[in-house]
Design a protein around this motif. Sequence first.
Motif, PDB file in Angstrom:
ATOM      1  N   ILE A   1       0.832  -1.204   0.000  1.00  0.00           N
ATOM      2  CA  ILE A   1       0.000   0.000   0.000  1.00  0.00           C
ATOM      3  C   ILE A   1       0.868   1.255   0.000  1.00  0.00           C
ATOM      4  O   ILE A   1       0.574   2.234  -0.703  1.00  0.00           O
ATOM      5  N   GLY A   2       1.958   1.241   0.772  1.00  0.00           N
ATOM      6  CA  GLY A   2       2.841   2.398   0.816  1.00  0.00           C
ATOM      7  C   GLY A   2       3.460   2.708  -0.529  1.00  0.00           C
ATOM      8  O   GLY A   2       3.561   3.880  -0.927  1.00  0.00           O
ATOM      9  N   ALA A   3       3.901   1.678  -1.253  1.00  0.00           N
ATOM     10  CA  ALA A   3       4.452   1.893  -2.595  1.00  0.00           C
ATOM     11  C   ALA A   3       3.376   2.412  -3.544  1.00  0.00           C
ATOM     12  O   ALA A   3       3.640   3.250  -4.428  1.00  0.00           O
ATOM     13  N   TRP A   4       2.152   1.925  -3.366  1.00  0.00           N
ATOM     14  CA  TRP A   4       1.027   2.398  -4.183  1.00  0.00           C
ATOM     15  C   TRP A   4       0.736   3.871  -3.903  1.00  0.00           C
ATOM     16  O   TRP A   4       0.431   4.649  -4.821  1.00  0.00           O
ATOM     17  N   VAL A   5       0.833   4.292  -2.652  1.00  0.00           N
ATOM     18  CA  VAL A   5       0.620   5.697  -2.310  1.00  0.00           C
ATOM     19  C   VAL A   5       1.620   6.576  -3.044  1.00  0.00           C
ATOM     20  O   VAL A   5       1.262   7.630  -3.605  1.00  0.00           O
ATOM     21  N   VAL A   6       2.897   6.174  -3.056  1.00  0.00           N
ATOM     22  CA  VAL A   6       3.919   6.941  -3.772  1.00  0.00           C
ATOM     23  C   VAL A   6       3.534   7.098  -5.236  1.00  0.00           C
ATOM     24  O   VAL A   6       3.621   8.191  -5.813  1.00  0.00           O
ATOM     25  N   THR A   7       3.071   6.007  -5.840  1.00  0.00           N
ATOM     26  CA  THR A   7       2.682   6.041  -7.247  1.00  0.00           C
ATOM     27  C   THR A   7       1.486   6.954  -7.471  1.00  0.00           C
ATOM     28  O   THR A   7       1.453   7.726  -8.446  1.00  0.00           O
ATOM     29  N   MET A   8       0.489   6.891  -6.590  1.00  0.00           N
ATOM     30  CA  MET A   8      -0.685   7.745  -6.749  1.00  0.00           C
ATOM     31  C   MET A   8      -0.333   9.220  -6.601  1.00  0.00           C
ATOM     32  O   MET A   8      -0.839  10.073  -7.352  1.00  0.00           O
ATOM     33  N   LEU A   9       0.539   9.552  -5.643  1.00  0.00           N
ATOM     34  CA  LEU A   9       0.944  10.938  -5.488  1.00  0.00           C
ATOM     35  C   LEU A   9       1.680  11.436  -6.727  1.00  0.00           C
ATOM     36  O   LEU A   9       1.510  12.591  -7.146  1.00  0.00           O
TER      37      LEU A   9
ATOM     38  N   LEU B   1      -8.624  11.531  -4.090  1.00  0.00           N
ATOM     39  CA  LEU B   1      -8.217  12.781  -4.729  1.00  0.00           C
ATOM     40  C   LEU B   1      -7.803  12.550  -6.179  1.00  0.00           C
ATOM     41  O   LEU B   1      -8.159  13.345  -7.067  1.00  0.00           O
ATOM     42  N   LEU B   2      -7.071  11.477  -6.444  1.00  0.00           N
ATOM     43  CA  LEU B   2      -6.683  11.165  -7.819  1.00  0.00           C
ATOM     44  C   LEU B   2      -7.910  10.951  -8.697  1.00  0.00           C
ATOM     45  O   LEU B   2      -7.984  11.471  -9.831  1.00  0.00           O
ATOM     46  N   LEU B   3      -8.889  10.223  -8.203  1.00  0.00           N
ATOM     47  CA  LEU B   3     -10.105   9.964  -8.976  1.00  0.00           C
ATOM     48  C   LEU B   3     -10.882  11.251  -9.221  1.00  0.00           C
ATOM     49  O   LEU B   3     -11.404  11.465 -10.334  1.00  0.00           O
ATOM     50  N   LEU B   4     -10.970  12.115  -8.232  1.00  0.00           N
ATOM     51  CA  LEU B   4     -11.726  13.354  -8.397  1.00  0.00           C
ATOM     52  C   LEU B   4     -11.038  14.306  -9.366  1.00  0.00           C
ATOM     53  O   LEU B   4     -11.703  14.962 -10.183  1.00  0.00           O
ATOM     54  N   ILE B   5      -9.715  14.380  -9.302  1.00  0.00           N
ATOM     55  CA  ILE B   5      -8.988  15.239 -10.251  1.00  0.00           C
ATOM     56  C   ILE B   5      -9.120  14.689 -11.665  1.00  0.00           C
ATOM     57  O   ILE B   5      -9.311  15.449 -12.629  1.00  0.00           O
TER      58      ILE B   5
ATOM     59  N   PRO C   1      -1.744  10.896   6.903  1.00  0.00           N
ATOM     60  CA  PRO C   1      -2.553  11.126   5.695  1.00  0.00           C
ATOM     61  C   PRO C   1      -2.500  12.571   5.202  1.00  0.00           C
ATOM     62  O   PRO C   1      -2.473  12.818   3.987  1.00  0.00           O
ATOM     63  N   ALA C   2      -2.483  13.520   6.127  1.00  0.00           N
ATOM     64  CA  ALA C   2      -2.415  14.930   5.727  1.00  0.00           C
ATOM     65  C   ALA C   2      -1.040  15.283   5.182  1.00  0.00           C
ATOM     66  O   ALA C   2      -0.914  16.053   4.221  1.00  0.00           O
ATOM     67  N   LEU C   3       0.006  14.714   5.789  1.00  0.00           N
ATOM     68  CA  LEU C   3       1.364  15.009   5.346  1.00  0.00           C
ATOM     69  C   LEU C   3       1.606  14.507   3.929  1.00  0.00           C
ATOM     70  O   LEU C   3       2.326  15.135   3.146  1.00  0.00           O
ATOM     71  N   ALA C   4       1.012  13.377   3.586  1.00  0.00           N
ATOM     72  CA  ALA C   4       1.208  12.814   2.250  1.00  0.00           C
ATOM     73  C   ALA C   4       0.720  13.775   1.171  1.00  0.00           C
ATOM     74  O   ALA C   4       1.390  13.977   0.143  1.00  0.00           O
ATOM     75  N   LEU C   5      -0.424  14.395   1.389  1.00  0.00           N
ATOM     76  CA  LEU C   5      -0.971  15.290   0.370  1.00  0.00           C
ATOM     77  C   LEU C   5      -0.193  16.597   0.280  1.00  0.00           C
ATOM     78  O   LEU C   5      -0.304  17.316  -0.730  1.00  0.00           O
ATOM     79  N   LEU C   6       0.604  16.925   1.296  1.00  0.00           N
ATOM     80  CA  LEU C   6       1.473  18.097   1.198  1.00  0.00           C
ATOM     81  C   LEU C   6       2.616  17.870   0.211  1.00  0.00           C
ATOM     82  O   LEU C   6       3.373  18.799  -0.098  1.00  0.00           O
ATOM     83  N   THR C   7       2.739  16.636  -0.302  1.00  0.00           N
ATOM     84  CA  THR C   7       3.696  16.371  -1.373  1.00  0.00           C
ATOM     85  C   THR C   7       3.352  17.183  -2.621  1.00  0.00           C
ATOM     86  O   THR C   7       4.243  17.527  -3.411  1.00  0.00           O
ATOM     87  N   LEU C   8       2.073  17.501  -2.806  1.00  0.00           N
ATOM     88  CA  LEU C   8       1.668  18.253  -4.002  1.00  0.00           C
ATOM     89  C   LEU C   8       2.211  19.681  -3.979  1.00  0.00           C
ATOM     90  O   LEU C   8       2.851  20.109  -4.953  1.00  0.00           O
ATOM     91  N   PRO C   9       2.021  20.472  -2.914  1.00  0.00           N
ATOM     92  CA  PRO C   9       2.688  21.780  -2.888  1.00  0.00           C
ATOM     93  C   PRO C   9       4.203  21.676  -2.765  1.00  0.00           C
ATOM     94  O   PRO C   9       4.913  22.626  -3.119  1.00  0.00           O
TER      95      PRO C   9
END
Length: 524
Positions: free
Chosen positions: A115-123, A171-175, A343-351
């Motif tokens: 799951i962690g590797a999948w998160v990296v890919t989704m981000l 978030l990926l699906l909504l974007i 979970p919140a820190l992961a999405l800060l990868t975008l900024p």
Amino acid sequence: MALRLFLFFLGLYVLTSYGRLDNEDLEVVFQTTRSVAEDGSFAIGDTPQGRFIIAQGFDVREGLDGRFYSWFGVGHALLGLPGYWIGQLCAGLLPDTLTVGEWSRLWVSLTNAVIGAWVVTMLYRIGRRLGATQRIAALAVCAYGAATLAWQHARGGFPGTACTAALALALLLLITYRQRGGRWRAAAAGLALAVGVAIRWPTALGAFVLGAYALFVFFRRRDVRAVAAFAAPALTVLGLLLWVNAARFGDPLESGYGEVASGGFFSFPFLWGLVYQIASPARSLLIYALPAVLGLAGILRFARHRRAEALAVGALFLAYLAFHAKIQGWHGAWTWGPRYLLPALALLTLPLMSTLEWAAARRGRRWAIGVLLGLSMGIQILGVSVHYGTAIEVSLRGAERRHPQRAEQPEDLWLGVLMSDPLFCPVRIHAKMLAVKLRWPRPETFDAEDLFGAAGPPIQPRERSLTGIPNQGFEHLKAVAAWKHGGTGLRTAIILMMVGLAVLAFRLARDLGRRAEPPSEPAA
């Protein structure tokens, strides 16, 4: 690139994994998984570990039927079913290797690695969809995956990694829906958020924020039917969750925490909670999630081009920070870093991608960012090299020696001491313990005077009752233990994995070092 990122981080997380349940809480979840698979029930079963958990009243509550149930999210237990079944299959095919329980715990413990590797890919994919170049997007997600507490938690079993995946997928699906349409994407996003809540109920914070973002997207496209598509699977899963709660405890809103979540649960001083999560020596963003801090620094730049997404990411971060600032256990107890904020820190990868774009314009900026990310990765390596549970146990015993007049106070209060005193900063403790471990295979004892300035004999770590993770050397890492105790075939497999990881690392470094980059995916 996405596939290479997935394979690299999968290899990294698997090779540095525990290969067993790394925390007593996870044994409670595992016993629930076993009961679902074997008995079709969420009640803790009649096993030696189950009887011990019930006798201790450890993370369980008695249900209407007189049996005991875990108070952790039922979705977390269900998430372990594939690993449990694979473990049962391996035990049948290789009966003379590990026991059935060891095989099952091994595969369940690897769930987060996948799951962690999948998160990296989704981000990475989200960043590309929002207009980041391949190089910038890949650099940002590598910083998240290897230079934050995400590495520590992807190699363990806590539910934060799965909750992160639920939010990132939604978030990926909504974007993607915003750019290409497709109501099935709206439905899948709603389902992902509901599953995240079933895994750990505070994920509802992220679900509310991304739900608001979803409504913005749907009405921006003038697609009212997408609202129904989004809501239907989410409400279905949440309805099932409420029904399970009612069946177990007689109250649809009772998840099992009961009195634990009432009374003084939300009584921690709010401002101190904020300060501790941002700057404490034991659980701060500044120490354990520096790439996320750099992401916060770039959020206004990110908002210039992606205002709605920046608002969603910022609001989600503030919601997590404010909620956990009020709870007595804001620190997450036996863990590494501010795990509740993951979970919140992961999405800060975008900024963070915007920060990296800003830094790319000047050599001095690039060097400064590179040094900070290198320092952050070094901190995570310290977290991997010493089991956090061993370090916390040694620290607790050191605190008792330094404050003998408070020796009888409960563990929760001692943990509060560790969170605020720089002397017990896990980075410092892990570094000193690593220096002792590098003398391996000598017997490991830790000098209390050197570590804590406390008198008394050297501290010998005790083995935890439910996890059984070794304290000696680096055998808390399953690959090290397998190398030491396994045969030629197992050692060959480890060597091949390490070679494959090195090849992937080389190819990633080569691609990231190229100046010429393909254009990013079209933005909406």
